[in-house]
Design an enzyme around this catalytic site. Structure first.
Site, PDB file in Angstrom:
ATOM      1  CE  LYS A 124      -1.750   1.830   3.468  1.00 46.30           C
ATOM      2  NZ  LYS A 124      -3.106   2.162   4.879  1.00 46.30           N
ATOM      3  CG  ASP A 142      -7.487   3.497   2.679  1.00 47.52           C
ATOM      4  OD1 ASP A 142      -8.439   3.122   1.320  1.00 47.52           O
ATOM      5  OD2 ASP A 142      -7.450   5.155   2.818  1.00 47.52           O
TER       6      ASP A 142
END
Length: 215
Positions: A124, A142
């Site tokens: 991420k 997320d």
């Protein structure tokens, strides 16, 4: 699991989000690629606002890997102790700074694999840096994006990897660059976790979420 929205509906959704905010921005403060890497790494299990408050002074005095190494782990801790897991994060900041200096000449690499080799940098974080700094259409999934993708049918998936693939597969190419920012902002301010604000949602008529609210 919510079904996958058809392509025309997804294109219309992103057309509307683009009309509202043509150039969505990430909310983490940074001055260069290095401070972006650090800020995103620090943001795990923390709010962007909290990270920005902690890093304001830190980035004024240590905006390069060399300066961060000179500051040292304890020096980093003094600036970020208001952030969760600050001791481990400070250790990672120093370790990744040392790797950048020793292996990359103090420069932040622009490949996902190289970024993910840095301590404290997962997929991420790497995707955020690739997207925000290198302007690659990388999708940083997320909790907000995972929720919005599944609720709306834009990008349903059982885990973050599946949602990332769904965005890549189903979001039109001309919206890929900013897709994750639009989805994050939508999840942060409208499609919130406990009670989504469907009454003011600009895409409510296209969304597959069944338990829509009136406000």
């Amino acid at each position: 699991m919510v079904k996958q929205l058809p392509y025309p509906a997804i294109r219309e959704i992103f057309s509307r989000l683009h009309a509202i905010e043509p150039e969505p921005k990430g909310e983490l403060d940074h001055v260069n690629a290095f401070t972006l890497v650090v800020a995103v790494a620090l943001s795990a299990q923390a709010t962007d606002a909290g990270v920005n408050k902690a890093t304001k002074r830190l980035f004024e005095i240590a905006d390069t890997p060399e300066k961060m190494l000179a500051l040292g782990e304890e020096g980093v801790i003094e600036h970020i102790r208001t952030i969760g897991l600050y001791r481990n994060k400070a250790k990672n900041v120093i370790r990744l700074s040392r790797i950048l200096v020793e292996e990359y000449g103090g420069e932040v690499p622009n490949s996902r694999a190289a970024l993910m080799s840095l301590p404290g940098v997962g997929r991420k974080t790497a995707n955020v840096v690739l997207n925000m700094w290198w302007r690659q259409p990388a999708q940083a999934v997320d909790t907000h994006i995972f929720r919005v993708g599944n609720r709306t049918g834009i990008a349903p998936g059982r885990d973050v990897d599946a949602v990332e693939r769904a965005i890549e597969d189903h979001v039109p190419a001309d919206f890929q660059l900013h897709a994750h920012h639009w989805l994050i902002l939508h999840g942060r301010y409208i499609c919130v976790a406990r009670k989504p604000k469907c009454g003011i949602c600009p895409i409510a008529d296209l969304c597959l979420y069944e338990d829509k609210t009136e406000t």
